[in-house]
Write a protein that holds these residues in place. Sequence first.
Motif, PDB file in Angstrom:
ATOM      1  N   GLU A   1       0.806  -1.258  -0.074  1.00  0.00           N
ATOM      2  CA  GLU A   1       0.041  -0.027  -0.146  1.00  0.00           C
ATOM      3  C   GLU A   1       0.954   1.206   0.150  1.00  0.00           C
ATOM      4  O   GLU A   1       1.836   1.489   0.763  1.00  0.00           O
ATOM      5  N   GLY A   2       0.558   2.069  -0.932  1.00  0.00           N
ATOM      6  CA  GLY A   2       1.268   3.604  -0.979  1.00  0.00           C
ATOM      7  C   GLY A   2       2.485   3.266  -1.941  1.00  0.00           C
ATOM      8  O   GLY A   2       3.192   4.226  -2.071  1.00  0.00           O
ATOM      9  N   SER A   3       2.790   2.178  -2.370  1.00  0.00           N
ATOM     10  CA  SER A   3       3.828   1.914  -3.470  1.00  0.00           C
ATOM     11  C   SER A   3       3.587   2.527  -4.626  1.00  0.00           C
ATOM     12  O   SER A   3       2.371   2.619  -5.138  1.00  0.00           O
ATOM     13  N   ALA A   4       4.487   2.976  -5.586  1.00  0.00           N
ATOM     14  CA  ALA A   4       4.389   3.504  -6.761  1.00  0.00           C
ATOM     15  C   ALA A   4       3.657   2.485  -7.739  1.00  0.00           C
ATOM     16  O   ALA A   4       2.994   3.046  -8.716  1.00  0.00           O
ATOM     17  N   LEU A   5       3.796   1.329  -7.328  1.00  0.00           N
ATOM     18  CA  LEU A   5       3.231  -0.009  -8.440  1.00  0.00           C
ATOM     19  C   LEU A   5       1.743   0.070  -8.039  1.00  0.00           C
ATOM     20  O   LEU A   5       0.815  -0.876  -8.849  1.00  0.00           O
ATOM     21  N   ALA A   6       1.314   0.269  -6.808  1.00  0.00           N
ATOM     22  CA  ALA A   6      -0.055  -0.058  -6.002  1.00  0.00           C
ATOM     23  C   ALA A   6      -1.148   0.315  -7.500  1.00  0.00           C
ATOM     24  O   ALA A   6      -2.348  -0.051  -7.324  1.00  0.00           O
ATOM     25  N   ASP A   7      -1.131   1.623  -7.870  1.00  0.00           N
ATOM     26  CA  ASP A   7      -2.095   2.154  -8.688  1.00  0.00           C
ATOM     27  C   ASP A   7      -1.935   2.192 -10.197  1.00  0.00           C
ATOM     28  O   ASP A   7      -2.408   2.807 -11.049  1.00  0.00           O
ATOM     29  N   MET A   8      -0.815   1.332 -10.521  1.00  0.00           N
ATOM     30  CA  MET A   8      -0.426   1.452 -12.027  1.00  0.00           C
ATOM     31  C   MET A   8      -1.548   0.538 -12.575  1.00  0.00           C
ATOM     32  O   MET A   8      -2.371  -0.461 -12.014  1.00  0.00           O
TER      33      MET A   8
ATOM     34  N   PRO B   1      -5.938  -3.853 -11.850  1.00  0.00           N
ATOM     35  CA  PRO B   1      -6.236  -5.081 -10.971  1.00  0.00           C
ATOM     36  C   PRO B   1      -7.088  -4.569  -9.719  1.00  0.00           C
ATOM     37  O   PRO B   1      -7.574  -5.563  -9.155  1.00  0.00           O
ATOM     38  N   ARG B   2      -7.495  -3.523  -9.455  1.00  0.00           N
ATOM     39  CA  ARG B   2      -8.257  -3.199  -8.455  1.00  0.00           C
ATOM     40  C   ARG B   2      -9.650  -2.548  -8.556  1.00  0.00           C
ATOM     41  O   ARG B   2     -10.222  -2.031  -7.749  1.00  0.00           O
ATOM     42  N   SER B   3     -10.226  -2.814 -10.108  1.00  0.00           N
ATOM     43  CA  SER B   3     -11.407  -2.380 -10.334  1.00  0.00           C
ATOM     44  C   SER B   3     -12.309  -3.121  -9.741  1.00  0.00           C
ATOM     45  O   SER B   3     -13.516  -2.741  -9.939  1.00  0.00           O
ATOM     46  N   GLY B   4     -12.285  -4.396  -9.215  1.00  0.00           N
ATOM     47  CA  GLY B   4     -13.144  -5.290  -8.959  1.00  0.00           C
ATOM     48  C   GLY B   4     -13.453  -5.137  -7.426  1.00  0.00           C
ATOM     49  O   GLY B   4     -12.795  -4.311  -6.727  1.00  0.00           O
ATOM     50  N   GLY B   5     -14.577  -5.950  -7.002  1.00  0.00           N
ATOM     51  CA  GLY B   5     -14.865  -5.600  -5.499  1.00  0.00           C
ATOM     52  C   GLY B   5     -15.429  -7.199  -5.104  1.00  0.00           C
ATOM     53  O   GLY B   5     -14.905  -8.053  -5.559  1.00  0.00           O
ATOM     54  N   GLY B   6     -16.133  -7.165  -4.006  1.00  0.00           N
ATOM     55  CA  GLY B   6     -16.689  -8.576  -3.528  1.00  0.00           C
ATOM     56  C   GLY B   6     -17.409  -9.292  -4.802  1.00  0.00           C
ATOM     57  O   GLY B   6     -17.539 -10.506  -4.663  1.00  0.00           O
ATOM     58  N   GLY B   7     -17.938  -8.692  -5.948  1.00  0.00           N
ATOM     59  CA  GLY B   7     -18.392  -9.298  -6.746  1.00  0.00           C
ATOM     60  C   GLY B   7     -17.602  -9.698  -8.005  1.00  0.00           C
ATOM     61  O   GLY B   7     -18.141  -9.975  -9.059  1.00  0.00           O
ATOM     62  N   ASP B   8     -16.491  -9.671  -8.020  1.00  0.00           N
ATOM     63  CA  ASP B   8     -15.353  -9.709  -8.867  1.00  0.00           C
ATOM     64  C   ASP B   8     -15.637 -11.454  -9.707  1.00  0.00           C
ATOM     65  O   ASP B   8     -15.567 -11.668 -10.758  1.00  0.00           O
ATOM     66  N   ALA B   9     -15.520 -12.486  -8.563  1.00  0.00           N
ATOM     67  CA  ALA B   9     -15.774 -13.603  -9.070  1.00  0.00           C
ATOM     68  C   ALA B   9     -17.004 -14.135  -9.801  1.00  0.00           C
ATOM     69  O   ALA B   9     -17.171 -14.613 -11.140  1.00  0.00           O
ATOM     70  N   ALA B  10     -18.315 -13.491  -9.227  1.00  0.00           N
ATOM     71  CA  ALA B  10     -19.568 -13.426  -9.953  1.00  0.00           C
ATOM     72  C   ALA B  10     -19.451 -12.838 -11.660  1.00  0.00           C
ATOM     73  O   ALA B  10     -19.836 -13.382 -12.618  1.00  0.00           O
TER      74      ALA B  10
ATOM     75  N   VAL C   1      -3.414 -13.461 -14.157  1.00  0.00           N
ATOM     76  CA  VAL C   1      -2.957 -12.683 -12.860  1.00  0.00           C
ATOM     77  C   VAL C   1      -2.142 -11.404 -13.539  1.00  0.00           C
ATOM     78  O   VAL C   1      -1.645 -11.117 -14.788  1.00  0.00           O
ATOM     79  N   VAL C   2      -1.913 -10.472 -12.832  1.00  0.00           N
ATOM     80  CA  VAL C   2      -1.299  -9.330 -12.774  1.00  0.00           C
ATOM     81  C   VAL C   2       0.137  -9.446 -12.689  1.00  0.00           C
ATOM     82  O   VAL C   2       0.472  -9.900 -11.415  1.00  0.00           O
ATOM     83  N   VAL C   3       0.932  -9.224 -13.349  1.00  0.00           N
ATOM     84  CA  VAL C   3       2.424  -9.129 -12.959  1.00  0.00           C
ATOM     85  C   VAL C   3       3.035  -7.900 -13.342  1.00  0.00           C
ATOM     86  O   VAL C   3       2.452  -7.055 -14.179  1.00  0.00           O
TER      87      VAL C   3
END
Length: 520
Positions: A330-337, A417-426, A471-473
């Motif tokens: 959290e807070g890393s420069a990579l987190a919001d890429m 990679p963070r655009s989803g929420g609890g409904g990502d699987a569905a 996955v995101v790499v």
Amino acid sequence: MSQPRPTTSTFPLRKLGTAAAIVIVLAGAGYYWKQRSQAEADGGYRTEAVQRGDIRVAISSTGTLSAISTVTVGSQISGQVTDILVDFNSPVKKGDVLARIDPSTYQAQLEQGNAQIANAQAQLRQAQATLQNATLDYKRKQELSAQKLIARSDLDVSRASFEQAQAQVNAAQASIRSQMASLKNTEVNINRAVIRSPVDGVVLTRKIEPGQTVAANFSAPELFTIAEDLSKMKIELAVDESDIGQVKVGQSVSFTADAFAGRQFKGKVEQVRMAATTTNNVVTYPVIVTVDNSDGTLLPGLTVNAEIEVSKRDNVLKLGNAALRFKPAEGSALADMQPEGMGGPQNGGRSNQNSGEDLQRLAGSMGLNAQQKAAFDTAMAELKKQQEERAAKWQEAAKQQQNGGNRLMGGGMRFGPRSGGGGDAAMMAQMRARMRDRMNQQFAGFVATLDESQRATWAEGLDAQLNAKRVVVYKLSNGKPEVVMAKLGASDGSTTEVSGSNIKEGDLIISGERSAAGGK
């Protein structure tokens, strides 16, 4: 009085101590600057290189070797064992005599049965004579009764005598049949006193000794165990429930035995049984592996350590699992890429391009004829056209997003990679379902040209592609990190097969972030 002068030996010691301290400080400073320079050179990240090689996925298990068919030879009669003609490891043929049991009791029963049959036959002849006399008397009485020369009661008595004589003959005949059956049973028991091999094979165990008495009153006692054919053997492996879904009939198996150190043997999965066993809350399934033992090296009962090869991928791109597990802090420069390769405005639909390449590889493995290949190429051209149209729409949406957005796009679409929420699987399940329907519709004409086996291969491959995990790499490109999507394949526990339009051999994938001080 003058002060004592210091000895000359103390000065060199002080100079040496000072020099050593200076050397230590300089070495520490050099190491620090070296680490700092290295951290700056690679952006402060630990990396894993994408390599090309083979991935072999295997499931380990233990089991016991045994003959494919083992026959237990027992005794159906009781008696004393008089002769044993085989021993451990004796080769036998079907019908060979293994042992003999004293038949004296049954021979006596045979003689008694013969005497009883002779007595029954004498009784039958006597009954037949009585029947013949009663028959003649009854016929005479019928004639006299017809002429009214005798009373009706005399005729009735004669008829009763006739029927009684007939019944006695029938009873004598039944007695003879009963005695014959008893005699047959005695003869069978006499034959059973000779224990014969029911199959060709090798004697594994012998559980009797000469002079021993066997009792078969309630169950047949086990005398010998015969392995039918040791040139082919089997292993019964206990495979954990978490792995059983990967085991299929026909898969290759390699195994070792402690008795033959340094030697590896081969086998093949013959059967995956559904009879699960639960031990200490651990569920396992029996898997039967057949083994060629033509040279007779392997022995029944050996404990083996086996590996079932469930998947083997040759000459593929693979990546260390540490890079696949990496998540930026959290807070890393990579987190919001934002990730590349999702078909969005960043790449113009390169993931769709990679999907098309996967479909082409699948079709290339199916042995298509000219007509089928033409149908596939037509469907692929139409699919590529649709992908380009969707990519153009994504790019237009991206421009509008950069200009502040609009009502259609909501002014704040995000691809990451963070655009989803609890409904990502569905949501992903719905996306896969829509993609499957689109693919089935798109390639309906091509599938119609396939035979049954090819259709099964196409359906299995298409389903594997749609369900493949992505996955995101984080890739270092010219020293700068970028986020890409990687499609995962087989894994051997330390490395995993990866593919993607933005991933190639030699790429450096971030597996960790270094601290500001340059440490790990």
